[in-house]
Design a protein around this motif. Structure first.
Motif, PDB file in Angstrom:
ATOM      1  N   GLU A 233      13.625  15.412  -6.443  1.00  0.00           N
ATOM      2  CA  GLU A 233      13.927  14.062  -5.973  1.00  0.00           C
ATOM      3  C   GLU A 233      13.666  13.892  -4.482  1.00  0.00           C
ATOM      4  O   GLU A 233      14.113  14.688  -3.664  1.00  0.00           O
ATOM      5  CB  GLU A 233      15.391  13.751  -6.265  1.00  0.00           C
ATOM      6  N   ASP A 234      12.921  12.859  -4.157  1.00  0.00           N
ATOM      7  CA  ASP A 234      12.601  12.478  -2.778  1.00  0.00           C
ATOM      8  C   ASP A 234      11.717  13.475  -2.040  1.00  0.00           C
ATOM      9  O   ASP A 234      11.470  13.300  -0.860  1.00  0.00           O
ATOM     10  CB  ASP A 234      13.872  12.255  -1.951  1.00  0.00           C
ATOM     11  N   CYS A 235      11.265  14.529  -2.709  1.00  0.00           N
ATOM     12  CA  CYS A 235      10.431  15.520  -2.022  1.00  0.00           C
ATOM     13  C   CYS A 235       9.029  15.603  -2.590  1.00  0.00           C
ATOM     14  O   CYS A 235       8.049  15.595  -1.875  1.00  0.00           O
ATOM     15  CB  CYS A 235      11.053  16.906  -2.155  1.00  0.00           C
TER      16      CYS A 235
ATOM     17  N   TYR B  19      -1.530  14.039 -11.008  1.00  0.00           N
ATOM     18  CA  TYR B  19      -1.516  12.836 -10.171  1.00  0.00           C
ATOM     19  C   TYR B  19      -0.298  12.909  -9.258  1.00  0.00           C
ATOM     20  O   TYR B  19       0.821  13.078  -9.724  1.00  0.00           O
ATOM     21  CB  TYR B  19      -1.461  11.600 -11.073  1.00  0.00           C
TER      22      TYR B  19
ATOM     23  N   VAL C  67       4.563  13.019  -1.921  1.00  0.00           N
ATOM     24  CA  VAL C  67       4.347  14.358  -1.373  1.00  0.00           C
ATOM     25  C   VAL C  67       5.039  14.434  -0.026  1.00  0.00           C
ATOM     26  O   VAL C  67       4.479  14.020   0.990  1.00  0.00           O
ATOM     27  CB  VAL C  67       2.844  14.671  -1.195  1.00  0.00           C
ATOM     28  N   ARG C  68       6.281  14.953  -0.015  1.00  0.00           N
ATOM     29  CA  ARG C  68       6.966  15.115   1.266  1.00  0.00           C
ATOM     30  C   ARG C  68       7.100  16.590   1.638  1.00  0.00           C
ATOM     31  O   ARG C  68       7.880  16.935   2.517  1.00  0.00           O
ATOM     32  CB  ARG C  68       8.353  14.442   1.229  1.00  0.00           C
ATOM     33  N   VAL C  69       6.377  17.445   0.940  1.00  0.00           N
ATOM     34  CA  VAL C  69       6.336  18.858   1.317  1.00  0.00           C
ATOM     35  C   VAL C  69       4.895  19.186   1.699  1.00  0.00           C
ATOM     36  O   VAL C  69       3.975  18.463   1.351  1.00  0.00           O
ATOM     37  CB  VAL C  69       6.799  19.774   0.162  1.00  0.00           C
ATOM     38  N   LYS C  70       4.717  20.287   2.406  1.00  0.00           N
ATOM     39  CA  LYS C  70       3.375  20.655   2.881  1.00  0.00           C
ATOM     40  C   LYS C  70       2.742  21.612   1.880  1.00  0.00           C
ATOM     41  O   LYS C  70       2.939  22.814   1.946  1.00  0.00           O
ATOM     42  CB  LYS C  70       3.465  21.315   4.261  1.00  0.00           C
ATOM     43  N   ILE C  71       1.977  21.052   0.943  1.00  0.00           N
ATOM     44  CA  ILE C  71       1.345  21.854  -0.102  1.00  0.00           C
ATOM     45  C   ILE C  71       0.134  22.561   0.474  1.00  0.00           C
ATOM     46  O   ILE C  71      -0.665  21.959   1.194  1.00  0.00           O
ATOM     47  CB  ILE C  71       0.906  20.970  -1.285  1.00  0.00           C
TER      48      ILE C  71
ATOM     49  N   VAL D 224      -2.250  13.962  -0.871  1.00  0.00           N
ATOM     50  CA  VAL D 224      -1.382  12.863  -0.464  1.00  0.00           C
ATOM     51  C   VAL D 224      -1.109  11.991  -1.673  1.00  0.00           C
ATOM     52  O   VAL D 224      -1.686  12.184  -2.741  1.00  0.00           O
ATOM     53  CB  VAL D 224      -1.993  12.010   0.676  1.00  0.00           C
ATOM     54  N   LYS D 225      -0.263  11.010  -1.485  1.00  0.00           N
ATOM     55  CA  LYS D 225       0.106  10.097  -2.568  1.00  0.00           C
ATOM     56  C   LYS D 225      -1.142   9.416  -3.118  1.00  0.00           C
ATOM     57  O   LYS D 225      -2.031   9.012  -2.368  1.00  0.00           O
ATOM     58  CB  LYS D 225       1.058   9.053  -1.984  1.00  0.00           C
TER      59      LYS D 225
ATOM     60  N   ASP E  11       3.604  25.927  -1.135  1.00  0.00           N
ATOM     61  CA  ASP E  11       3.584  25.221   0.148  1.00  0.00           C
ATOM     62  C   ASP E  11       3.313  26.180   1.304  1.00  0.00           C
ATOM     63  O   ASP E  11       3.108  27.377   1.114  1.00  0.00           O
ATOM     64  CB  ASP E  11       4.869  24.397   0.325  1.00  0.00           C
TER      65      ASP E  11
ATOM     66  N   ARG F 289       6.681  28.814  -0.502  1.00  0.00           N
ATOM     67  CA  ARG F 289       7.616  28.423  -1.548  1.00  0.00           C
ATOM     68  C   ARG F 289       6.803  27.947  -2.745  1.00  0.00           C
ATOM     69  O   ARG F 289       5.777  27.300  -2.579  1.00  0.00           O
ATOM     70  CB  ARG F 289       8.542  27.301  -1.070  1.00  0.00           C
TER      71      ARG F 289
ATOM     72  N   TYR G 247       6.610  25.805  -6.351  1.00  0.00           N
ATOM     73  CA  TYR G 247       7.199  24.777  -7.210  1.00  0.00           C
ATOM     74  C   TYR G 247       6.419  24.836  -8.510  1.00  0.00           C
ATOM     75  O   TYR G 247       5.198  24.742  -8.498  1.00  0.00           O
ATOM     76  CB  TYR G 247       7.030  23.390  -6.575  1.00  0.00           C
TER      77      TYR G 247
ATOM     78  N   GLN H 198      -7.258   5.659  -6.122  1.00  0.00           N
ATOM     79  CA  GLN H 198      -6.346   5.826  -4.990  1.00  0.00           C
ATOM     80  C   GLN H 198      -6.541   4.699  -3.986  1.00  0.00           C
ATOM     81  O   GLN H 198      -7.656   4.380  -3.586  1.00  0.00           O
ATOM     82  CB  GLN H 198      -6.582   7.175  -4.321  1.00  0.00           C
TER      83      GLN H 198
ATOM     84  N   ASP I 166      -3.274   4.631   1.189  1.00  0.00           N
ATOM     85  CA  ASP I 166      -2.611   5.899   0.866  1.00  0.00           C
ATOM     86  C   ASP I 166      -3.465   7.077   1.297  1.00  0.00           C
ATOM     87  O   ASP I 166      -2.977   8.074   1.807  1.00  0.00           O
ATOM     88  CB  ASP I 166      -2.351   6.004  -0.648  1.00  0.00           C
TER      89      ASP I 166
ATOM     90  N   ALA J 288       3.022  11.821   4.253  1.00  0.00           N
ATOM     91  CA  ALA J 288       4.463  11.604   4.152  1.00  0.00           C
ATOM     92  C   ALA J 288       5.261  12.869   4.417  1.00  0.00           C
ATOM     93  O   ALA J 288       6.486  12.852   4.349  1.00  0.00           O
ATOM     94  CB  ALA J 288       4.794  11.064   2.762  1.00  0.00           C
ATOM     95  N   ASN J 289       4.576  13.996   4.703  1.00  0.00           N
ATOM     96  CA  ASN J 289       5.288  15.261   4.829  1.00  0.00           C
ATOM     97  C   ASN J 289       5.331  15.772   6.267  1.00  0.00           C
ATOM     98  O   ASN J 289       5.448  16.952   6.512  1.00  0.00           O
ATOM     99  CB  ASN J 289       4.624  16.322   3.933  1.00  0.00           C
TER     100      ASN J 289
ATOM    101  N   LEU K 136      10.009  12.176   7.652  1.00  0.00           N
ATOM    102  CA  LEU K 136      10.733  12.302   6.382  1.00  0.00           C
ATOM    103  C   LEU K 136      11.970  11.407   6.410  1.00  0.00           C
ATOM    104  O   LEU K 136      12.737  11.448   7.373  1.00  0.00           O
ATOM    105  CB  LEU K 136      11.175  13.755   6.147  1.00  0.00           C
TER     106      LEU K 136
ATOM    107  N   GLY L  74      12.006  22.943   6.301  1.00  0.00           N
ATOM    108  CA  GLY L  74      11.031  22.466   5.328  1.00  0.00           C
ATOM    109  C   GLY L  74      11.475  22.680   3.892  1.00  0.00           C
ATOM    110  O   GLY L  74      10.828  22.211   2.961  1.00  0.00           O
TER     111      GLY L  74
ATOM    112  N   PRO M 114      13.266  21.937   0.604  1.00  0.00           N
ATOM    113  CA  PRO M 114      13.871  20.724   0.036  1.00  0.00           C
ATOM    114  C   PRO M 114      15.381  20.850  -0.190  1.00  0.00           C
ATOM    115  O   PRO M 114      16.117  19.883  -0.032  1.00  0.00           O
ATOM    116  CB  PRO M 114      13.139  20.558  -1.297  1.00  0.00           C
TER     117      PRO M 114
ATOM    118  N   ASN N   1      19.868  10.975   0.032  1.00  0.00           N
ATOM    119  CA  ASN N   1      18.798  10.151   0.579  1.00  0.00           C
ATOM    120  C   ASN N   1      18.981   8.711   0.110  1.00  0.00           C
ATOM    121  O   ASN N   1      18.867   8.408  -1.060  1.00  0.00           O
ATOM    122  CB  ASN N   1      17.458  10.673   0.070  1.00  0.00           C
TER     123      ASN N   1
END
Lengths: 318, 163
Positions: free
Chosen positions: A168-170, A193, A197-201, A238-239, A277, A281, A283, B15, B19, B25-26, B57, B132, B134, B162
């Protein structure tokens, strides 16, 4: 067994009917060896001949010659044991004396072979013919292993596997694989898809995992093996980004999904999507896929009728 | 013969260009900089560092912040996270007890420039790894450590939602 000055010097050979026309495959018979074995299907008769060869002037006194068709499961961990789930016997000849080589034919008509041959880590399932020449001191035994393949048939247009997962939110992704059931020479076509994306993949890979489960629920023993690892994306998405997947299964050594075979073991396959990431880490999202064996196109009409007879339609579990 | 093997890509939604080319966004960057040694004499001296956060964030209240933190406060953060969160907390640079004894370690002990610089670098790596994560981002202690002027050790531990 041919000890000089000992025994009868007899050699037993098992020959299969139609062996030159029958399909063969390279099947693992031991940890170090592959062997070319003939393939049989459920319902097919297993017939052939047993050749007991004597040296000229030789003599074999015996208490009977029999042939058995055995299907067994070997469990190799904990207290290893064998489970013979199929055992058929035919007496080739009663007690007597052979003074020259003799050929005995045998026929096991329409043998039920519900399970596929499997050579795994902690469990093996195999089928073999065993000829026993019963003698006063030691029996003469000769075995011939053969492979059983179980064929299935599923309608062509099966539904795709589409799911939205994430933290959630990440990190939110939607993955889609074109089917839930794949045959062994199929291709997995899919896409990932990215919704958030709020983590650094750093990169993303797709793995095929094989999980072999031996034993009952409480004392079940799992052996997990990563059959394939395939990097499908390098870099930070990115999104709105969509990453395609194309993975050809024929490149890997896979078996059909086996569920609760004779209540002894299961072999299941999973697609494991892993995102890594910048801080290493991981996922991941695991999803089971059902693998099945499709009949060959090149089969002749007789074999095709066997395929019809072995079609299995499995219920879709929700 | 292989006509049924369709390898065409699945349809994907197009896309949006905004965007594709906007700021990701990270974005999260934390600097540990400007070490300053406070106090004089033999007792009561300590070194602290500036912890500068720049992020977009939403989970962080401030998009830019700067606070001063000393080593023992980093240790406090490790203890809080180990107790409350399920994450494996990365390790801090050493406590340097040996350096504080008269004859060991470097010339000026823990106030030696090289020692401070090594520690600064390691603290920077540490805090970036932690911030970083989550799950760590949900902990109040992390937000208090990074963005509040001083750490209130009698705070009520909890999770950040959040909104």
């Amino acid at each position: 067994m041919n000890f000089f000055g000992f025994g009868s010097g007899a050699e037993v050979e098992i020959l299969l009917d139609g062996a030159d026309k029958r399909k063969t495959v390279e099947h693992r018979v031991s940890d170090t060896r592959l062997q070319e074995l003939h393939v049989y299907y459920d319902g097919e008769s297993v017939s052939g001949a047993v050749n007991v060869g004597l040296k000229p002037g030789g003599r074999l006194e015996h208490k009977g010659i029999k042939i058995e068709l055995i299907g067994q499961i070997d469990i190799l961990y904990n207290r290893s044991y064998q489970d013979e789930f199929t055992s058929l016997t035919k007496q080739l000849t009663p007690a007597g004396i052979l003074t020259q080589s003799k050929m005995f034919s045998f026929d096991f008509p329409n043998v039920e072979k519900s399970f596929e041959s499997y050579f795994g880590c902690n469990v093996r399932l195999r089928y073999y013919l065993r000829v026993t020449v019963v003698r006063r001191l030691t029996d003469l035994v000769k075995e011939l292993e053969f492979v059983v393949h179980t064929l299935s048939s599923y309608p062509e247009n099966s539904s795709s596997l589409k799911m939205e997962v994430g933290i959630e939110d990440c990190l939110h992704i939607e993955f889609e694989y074109n089917k839930q059931r794949y045959h062994l020479k199929d291709a997995i076509i899919g896409k990932i898809y990215f919704l958030l994306v709020r983590v650094k993949i750093k990169h993303m890979e797709l793995q095929i995992l094989k999980r072999e489960t031996t034993g009952l629920a409480q004392s079940a023993f799992h052996d997990e093996d990563t059959i394939a690892k395939f990097e499908i994306m390098d870099g930070a998405p990115v999104k709105g980004e969509s990453i395609p997947i194309r993975l050809f299964l024929s490149a890997y050594d896979l078996t059909p999904t086996m569920r609760d075979i004779n209540k002894k073991f299961s072999v299941r396959y999973y697609l494991n999507l892993v995102l890594i990431d910048e801080e290493e880490r991981r996922y991941f999202k695991q999803q089971e896929i059902v693998l099945w064996r499709k009949g060959d196109f090149q089969m002749n009409s007789k074999a095709r009728s066997f395929e019809e007879a072995t079609k299995r339609f499995e219920k879709v579990s929700a | 013969m292989n006509g049924d093997l369709v390898t065409k890509r699945l349809d994907a939604p197009h896309q949006d260009l905004s965007d594709a080319y906007s700021c990701p966004a990270n974005f999260l960057e934390i600097e540990v900089a400007n070490p300053i040694t406070h106090g004089i004499g033999q007792t009561g001296r300590y070194t602290d560092y500036e912890v500068i956060v720049k992020t977009n964030l939403p989970v962080f209240k401030l998009k830019e912040s700067s606070v001063r933190r000393r080593y023992s406060e980093f240790e406090w953060l490790v203890d809080e996270l180990e107790r409350d969160s399920k994450i494996v907390v990365p390790s801090l640079p050493g406590k340097a007890l040996k350096e504080q004894l008269p004859f060991f370690g470097r010339k000026k002990g823990i106030f030696d420039e090289q020692f401070i610089e090594d520690r600064r670098k390691a603290l920077e790596i540490f805090i970036n790894k932690v911030a970083g994560h989550p799950l760590a981002q949900n902990e109040r202690c992390l937000h208090m450590f990074l963005q509040e002027k001083s750490i209130d050790k009698s705070y009520v531990p909890g999770k950040v939602r959040n909104t």
